[in-house]
Every structure is written in structure tokens, then in C-alpha cells.
Design a protein around this motif. Structure first.
Motif, PDB file in Angstrom:
ATOM      1  N   ASN A 208       0.887  -1.330  -0.462  1.00  0.00           N
ATOM      2  CA  ASN A 208       0.274  -0.193   0.506  1.00  0.00           C
ATOM      3  C   ASN A 208       1.100   1.184   0.281  1.00  0.00           C
ATOM      4  N   ASN A 209       1.341   1.624  -1.099  1.00  0.00           N
ATOM      5  CA  ASN A 209       2.826   2.594  -1.727  1.00  0.00           C
ATOM      6  C   ASN A 209       2.205   3.033  -2.470  1.00  0.00           C
ATOM      7  N   SER A 210       2.694   4.532  -2.772  1.00  0.00           N
ATOM      8  CA  SER A 210       2.689   5.229  -3.694  1.00  0.00           C
ATOM      9  C   SER A 210       3.713   5.319  -4.757  1.00  0.00           C
ATOM     10  N   LEU A 211       3.622   4.840  -5.543  1.00  0.00           N
ATOM     11  CA  LEU A 211       4.388   4.769  -7.537  1.00  0.00           C
ATOM     12  C   LEU A 211       5.811   6.010  -7.014  1.00  0.00           C
ATOM     13  N   GLU A 212       5.679   6.497  -6.200  1.00  0.00           N
ATOM     14  CA  GLU A 212       7.223   7.180  -5.710  1.00  0.00           C
ATOM     15  C   GLU A 212       7.557   6.398  -4.782  1.00  0.00           C
ATOM     16  N   GLU A 213       7.315   6.577  -3.402  1.00  0.00           N
ATOM     17  CA  GLU A 213       7.829   5.177  -3.145  1.00  0.00           C
ATOM     18  C   GLU A 213       8.645   3.411  -3.429  1.00  0.00           C
ATOM     19  N   ILE A 214       7.456   3.357  -4.593  1.00  0.00           N
ATOM     20  CA  ILE A 214       7.762   2.185  -5.068  1.00  0.00           C
ATOM     21  C   ILE A 214       8.859   2.753  -5.922  1.00  0.00           C
ATOM     22  N   GLY A 215       9.063   3.379  -6.887  1.00  0.00           N
ATOM     23  CA  GLY A 215      10.091   4.079  -7.302  1.00  0.00           C
ATOM     24  C   GLY A 215      11.857   4.413  -6.588  1.00  0.00           C
ATOM     25  N   GLN A 216      11.791   4.533  -5.938  1.00  0.00           N
ATOM     26  CA  GLN A 216      12.097   4.806  -4.909  1.00  0.00           C
ATOM     27  C   GLN A 216      12.749   3.965  -4.999  1.00  0.00           C
ATOM     28  N   LYS A 217      12.285   2.189  -4.167  1.00  0.00           N
ATOM     29  CA  LYS A 217      12.974   0.920  -4.114  1.00  0.00           C
ATOM     30  C   LYS A 217      13.446   0.090  -4.673  1.00  0.00           C
ATOM     31  N   GLN A 265       7.333 -13.067  -4.943  1.00  0.00           N
ATOM     32  CA  GLN A 265       8.492 -12.638  -3.926  1.00  0.00           C
ATOM     33  C   GLN A 265       7.813 -11.995  -3.089  1.00  0.00           C
ATOM     34  N   PRO A 266       6.491 -12.375  -2.300  1.00  0.00           N
ATOM     35  CA  PRO A 266       5.786 -10.823  -1.622  1.00  0.00           C
ATOM     36  C   PRO A 266       7.369 -10.804  -0.305  1.00  0.00           C
ATOM     37  N   GLU A 267       7.430 -12.129   0.082  1.00  0.00           N
ATOM     38  CA  GLU A 267       7.768 -11.573   1.691  1.00  0.00           C
ATOM     39  C   GLU A 267       9.327 -10.260   1.355  1.00  0.00           C
ATOM     40  N   GLU A 268      10.107 -10.617  -0.068  1.00  0.00           N
ATOM     41  CA  GLU A 268      11.028  -9.902  -0.592  1.00  0.00           C
ATOM     42  C   GLU A 268      10.443  -8.056  -1.094  1.00  0.00           C
ATOM     43  N   ILE A 269       9.276  -8.681  -1.319  1.00  0.00           N
ATOM     44  CA  ILE A 269       8.783  -7.250  -2.007  1.00  0.00           C
ATOM     45  C   ILE A 269       8.511  -6.225  -0.492  1.00  0.00           C
ATOM     46  N   LYS A 270       8.060  -6.755   0.351  1.00  0.00           N
ATOM     47  CA  LYS A 270       8.240  -6.118   2.119  1.00  0.00           C
ATOM     48  C   LYS A 270       9.272  -5.359   2.978  1.00  0.00           C
ATOM     49  N   ARG A 271       9.753  -6.698   2.569  1.00  0.00           N
ATOM     50  CA  ARG A 271      11.530  -6.055   3.297  1.00  0.00           C
ATOM     51  C   ARG A 271      12.141  -5.003   2.760  1.00  0.00           C
ATOM     52  N   ILE A 272      11.520  -4.917   1.123  1.00  0.00           N
ATOM     53  CA  ILE A 272      12.675  -3.973   0.717  1.00  0.00           C
ATOM     54  C   ILE A 272      11.885  -2.564   0.713  1.00  0.00           C
ATOM     55  N   ILE A 273      10.564  -2.830   0.193  1.00  0.00           N
ATOM     56  CA  ILE A 273       9.407  -1.662   0.738  1.00  0.00           C
ATOM     57  C   ILE A 273       9.495  -0.843   1.521  1.00  0.00           C
ATOM     58  N   ASN A 274       9.404  -1.644   2.743  1.00  0.00           N
ATOM     59  CA  ASN A 274       9.243  -1.388   4.202  1.00  0.00           C
ATOM     60  C   ASN A 274      11.146  -0.720   5.247  1.00  0.00           C
ATOM     61  N   GLN A 275      11.793  -1.225   4.348  1.00  0.00           N
ATOM     62  CA  GLN A 275      12.861  -0.874   4.947  1.00  0.00           C
ATOM     63  C   GLN A 275      13.189   0.463   5.083  1.00  0.00           C
TER      64      GLN A 275
END
Length: 275
Positions: A208-217, A265-275
Motif C-alpha cells: 500500500n504505497n505511492s508509485l513515488e515510494e515504490i520507484g525509490q525502492k 516474492q511477497p516477503e522480499e517485496i515487503k522487506r524492500i519497500i518497508n525498510q
């Protein structure tokens, strides 16, 4: 705007569709709601609109629990369902049946939709094709101009020119006073409009993130065969992939690739986005 706490819902005992969801959905954004078939996208929209009640937890919208279904609250939201059941009335009569309930209804948007979709609104809905009925329903959804607009697969049933008209109308007649959540499998139809993404996977909201946040990670683009990636696919333009963005590289977020990476790879995505 929207707060879900410990939200769970089941259709059958001990078989939750959504389980223990804790999320805030921010105002003023256009969200793309993504998920595989049967993951709960329509269920979530029905909960947010007060059509379904949670078995556990709370869903608060505009500060009120949606299960109360107060008139004031319902006047501020609108759900466009994927499947539309229509009465035997004309398109214009259909619009005018609902318009008085919504104080935010705008005649200028209705007229613009009439002209852009080129549908005869004097024809009875039961005599129209599915695509024509969808245009009537979209006209109503945009014209009520509610602070919260929920849309379930709005481009299904539309031909290619009509999808383009829908995108233009959505861009022209929605603004920062509205929060819009669009459930879709047709991510390319709406990719240019969406500024935030919600992905449902395995009974939870995975992202649950903005595209800007996703693009940064995350980086989206051409990758090398030997690179460590979250997802990759061979295309005529080369090997396209998604990988962690270690060097703050700029790239355009591909919703299709993001979704495939998140599901694989849900766990990897969560780790990267939430770090």
C-alpha cells in the motif's frame, strides 16, 4: 480517510477472504487495487462501501464505522460494481434516480460524459449492450463526484476507443478532494492515471504505497541475465526486470511487473519497500 483495524471477513467458517488487515488509505490519491482472481478485491470494495460487514475488526471512513451506514457517510461514497443490474428505464432516468441523493452531483460532468461516450441516453437500459450500460454507469459514478469513489473493473465491457474516453474523463473530472480506488486486471488501461498501489495477496494487503515510494525502492527496466532480480521477462526490447534500487536510479514503475514480482516474492517485496 479510511482506517482498517484487525479487519477480517469470511464467507465460510474458518476460510477468511481477508484476515487481520491493519491499513490506512490516504485521501487525495488514485489507487490501483491489484490481486489475483479470488484474492478479495471485490470483497474489500464491498466492505468499504458498506455492502458487506466485517466478521472481526473495524473499518472507519470519514471518522465513522462504515457498518453504521449513516446517510451522511453514504452520501460521500459511491461504488461502481463490475456487474451492473439495471431497471427497465432510460439512461437519463437512471441517472436522475440517484442524483438527488448526492449533494455533490455535478450536471457539467454528466453532460460531458453524455457527449464523450456518444450514447443515446433516451434508450432503455435493458435494450442496450453491456458496453453501453457500462458507459451509463460510469457517467453516474463520475457525476456524483463523491469524496470516495470505488470502481470495480470499470473498463471491462468497453471497447478500445471507449477506454480512452474513460481515461480522459477520469483525468478531467476528478481532483485532489477525492480518493479513488480502482480494482482492475487491465493495468495498462489505467497505468497513466494511478499514483498509488494496493496489492492483495494471501488474505492480506501486501503493498500500500505511492508509485513515488515504490520507484525509490525498486528499479524497473532492462536488466542483465546475471543480475539478482525479483522478476524478469524476455521481451522484443530485451530482458525487462524488477530489482532492488540500490543506486537511486530513476525508472518508470510498471504495474504489471510490480504485480508479478509481488506475487512471486511477497516477503522480499515487503522487506524492500518497508525498510
Amino acid at each position: 480517510m479510511i482506517t482498517l483495524k484487525e479487519a477480517s471477513i469470511s464467507y465460510k467458517r474458518n476460510k477468511p477472504v481477508l484476515e487481520n488487515i491493519n491499513q490506512d488509505i490516504q485521501p487525495g490519491r488514485i489507487y490501483g487495487l491489484l490481486g489475483k482472481n479470488g484474492e478479495g478485491k471485490t470483497t474489500l470494495l464491498n466492505v468499504l462501501s458498506g455492502q458487506l460487514f466485517l466478521n472481526k475488526g473495524t473499518c472507519r471512513i470519514f471518522g465513522e464505522d462504515i457498518s453504521q451506514r449513516s446517510v451522511n457517510q453514504l452520501q460521500q461514497l459511491f461504488l461502481l460494481p463490475e456487474e451492473i443490474t439495471v431497471p427497465e428505464v432510460t439512461g437519463m432516468q437512471y441517472i436522475h434516480m440517484y442524483a438527488p441523493f448526492y449533494p455533490t452531483f455535478r450536471d457539467d460532468i454528466m453532460k460531458a460524459c453524455f457527449e464523450s461516450f456518444e450514447v443515446d441516453f433516451s434508450t432503455r437500459l435493458n435494450k442496450m449492450s453491456q458496453g453501453q450500460r457500462k458507459k451509463i454507469a460510469i457517467t453516474l459514478a463520475l457525476s456524483v463526484h463523491t469524496p470516495l469513489l470505488l470502481m470495480d473493473e470499470p473498463t471491462n465491457g468497453l471497447d478500445i476507443p471507449s477506454k480512452e474516453v474513460f481515461r480522459k474523463l477520469l483525468a478531467a473530472f476528478t481532483d485532489e478532494t477525492q480518493t479513488i480506488i480502482i480494482s482492475t486486471h487491465q493495468v495498462r488501461d489505467l497505468e497513466s492515471l494511478i499514483d498509488s498501489v494496493i496489492i492483495i495477496n494471501d488474505k492480506e494487503i501486501l503493498l500500500n504505497n505511492s508509485l513515488e515510494e515504490i520507484g525509490q525502492k525498486l528499479f524497473f527496466g532492462i536488466v542483465k541475465p546475471e543480475e539478482k532480480v525479483l522478476y524478469k521477462s524476455q521481451t522484443p526490447f530485451g530482458l525487462l526486470g524488477v530489482r532492488e534500487n540500490h543506486q537511486e536510479e530513476e525508472s518508470n514503475v510498471s504495474l504489471e511487473q510490480l504485480f508479478n514480482a509481488a506475487i512471486l516474492q511477497p516477503e522480499e517485496i515487503k522487506r524492500i519497500i518497508n525498510q
